[in-house]
Design a protein around this motif. Structure first.
Motif, PDB file in Angstrom:
ATOM      1  N   GLY A   2     -32.511 -19.023  33.759  1.00  0.00           N
ATOM      2  CA  GLY A   2     -32.368 -19.691  35.038  1.00  0.00           C
ATOM      3  C   GLY A   2     -33.737 -19.950  35.648  1.00  0.00           C
ATOM      4  O   GLY A   2     -34.683 -19.218  35.412  1.00  0.00           O
ATOM      5  N   LEU A   3     -33.811 -21.012  36.431  1.00  0.00           N
ATOM      6  CA  LEU A   3     -35.066 -21.362  37.088  1.00  0.00           C
ATOM      7  C   LEU A   3     -34.828 -21.368  38.589  1.00  0.00           C
ATOM      8  O   LEU A   3     -34.076 -22.200  39.094  1.00  0.00           O
ATOM      9  N   LEU A   4     -35.460 -20.461  39.290  1.00  0.00           N
ATOM     10  CA  LEU A   4     -35.251 -20.343  40.726  1.00  0.00           C
ATOM     11  C   LEU A   4     -36.508 -20.772  41.466  1.00  0.00           C
ATOM     12  O   LEU A   4     -37.471 -20.018  41.567  1.00  0.00           O
ATOM     13  N   PHE A   8     -36.184 -22.371  47.695  1.00  0.00           N
ATOM     14  CA  PHE A   8     -34.770 -22.154  47.993  1.00  0.00           C
ATOM     15  C   PHE A   8     -34.546 -20.686  48.352  1.00  0.00           C
ATOM     16  O   PHE A   8     -33.932 -19.935  47.599  1.00  0.00           O
ATOM     17  N   PRO A   9     -35.005 -20.258  49.534  1.00  0.00           N
ATOM     18  CA  PRO A   9     -35.003 -18.836  49.877  1.00  0.00           C
ATOM     19  C   PRO A   9     -33.668 -18.268  50.350  1.00  0.00           C
ATOM     20  O   PRO A   9     -33.540 -17.060  50.492  1.00  0.00           O
ATOM     21  N   LEU A  10     -32.677 -19.102  50.596  1.00  0.00           N
ATOM     22  CA  LEU A  10     -31.443 -18.606  51.202  1.00  0.00           C
ATOM     23  C   LEU A  10     -30.287 -18.423  50.225  1.00  0.00           C
ATOM     24  O   LEU A  10     -29.156 -18.197  50.644  1.00  0.00           O
ATOM     25  N   ILE A  11     -30.548 -18.514  48.943  1.00  0.00           N
ATOM     26  CA  ILE A  11     -29.492 -18.287  47.963  1.00  0.00           C
ATOM     27  C   ILE A  11     -29.136 -16.801  47.978  1.00  0.00           C
ATOM     28  O   ILE A  11     -30.001 -15.937  47.887  1.00  0.00           O
ATOM     29  N   LYS A  12     -27.844 -16.530  48.087  1.00  0.00           N
ATOM     30  CA  LYS A  12     -27.372 -15.135  48.153  1.00  0.00           C
ATOM     31  C   LYS A  12     -27.464 -14.470  46.779  1.00  0.00           C
ATOM     32  O   LYS A  12     -27.262 -15.110  45.746  1.00  0.00           O
ATOM     33  N   PRO A  33     -25.374 -25.152  39.794  1.00  0.00           N
ATOM     34  CA  PRO A  33     -24.481 -24.802  40.895  1.00  0.00           C
ATOM     35  C   PRO A  33     -24.279 -25.999  41.821  1.00  0.00           C
ATOM     36  O   PRO A  33     -25.146 -26.870  41.931  1.00  0.00           O
ATOM     37  N   ALA A  34     -23.129 -26.015  42.467  1.00  0.00           N
ATOM     38  CA  ALA A  34     -22.827 -27.081  43.422  1.00  0.00           C
ATOM     39  C   ALA A  34     -22.186 -26.468  44.659  1.00  0.00           C
ATOM     40  O   ALA A  34     -21.483 -25.455  44.572  1.00  0.00           O
ATOM     41  N   TYR A  35     -22.464 -27.074  45.788  1.00  0.00           N
ATOM     42  CA  TYR A  35     -21.850 -26.663  47.058  1.00  0.00           C
ATOM     43  C   TYR A  35     -21.190 -27.901  47.640  1.00  0.00           C
ATOM     44  O   TYR A  35     -21.872 -28.891  47.916  1.00  0.00           O
ATOM     45  N   HIS A  36     -19.875 -27.857  47.783  1.00  0.00           N
ATOM     46  CA  HIS A  36     -19.090 -29.012  48.238  1.00  0.00           C
ATOM     47  C   HIS A  36     -19.426 -30.263  47.428  1.00  0.00           C
ATOM     48  O   HIS A  36     -19.605 -31.352  47.971  1.00  0.00           O
ATOM     49  N   PRO A  42     -30.102 -22.469  41.574  1.00  0.00           N
ATOM     50  CA  PRO A  42     -30.967 -22.660  40.421  1.00  0.00           C
ATOM     51  C   PRO A  42     -30.192 -23.205  39.222  1.00  0.00           C
ATOM     52  O   PRO A  42     -29.061 -22.812  38.975  1.00  0.00           O
ATOM     53  N   PRO A  43     -30.806 -24.085  38.456  1.00  0.00           N
ATOM     54  CA  PRO A  43     -30.174 -24.516  37.210  1.00  0.00           C
ATOM     55  C   PRO A  43     -30.388 -23.457  36.128  1.00  0.00           C
ATOM     56  O   PRO A  43     -31.355 -22.705  36.178  1.00  0.00           O
TER      57      PRO A  43
END
Length: 101
Positions: A2-4, A8-12, A33-36, A42-43
């Protein structure tokens, strides 16, 4: 793997755990990942793509790999807006600051 991105600091933490588990169980070539319905971070990329990724020019993003293998991309819907929230621009940073206060 995974690449973070650091932008993107707010990923749980639970979201990362869920994505890792989904990637290990479903074994896609690429997981995003997708949101709505919106693609986020991260991919995750199968290790078989490592050489191809490392050969990309510095000015080319990983989206080119995802487009090249679009039929092998798994979108994983998550309940975490953090996969979309970055601070790559002044406006995004202001939005994140307002969200955190």
């Amino acid at each position: 793997f995974g690449l973070l991105p650091v932008a993107f600091p707010l990923i749980k933490t639970e979201t990362i755990d869920f994505l890792v588990e989904d990637f290990l169980v479903k074994d896609p070539l690429i997981l995003i990942p997708a949101y709505h319905g919106k693609k986020g971070h991260p991919p995750f990329f199968n290790v078989s793509l490592k050489k191809e990724i490392l050969q990309l020019p510095d000015d080319v993003g990983l989206n080119i790999i995802a487009r090249r293998y679009e039929k092998n991309v798994r979108l994983c819907e998550v309940n975490d807006e953090g996969v979309l929230l970055s601070f790559n621009s002044k406006e995004e940073l202001q939005y994140l600051r307002a969200k955190l206060i």
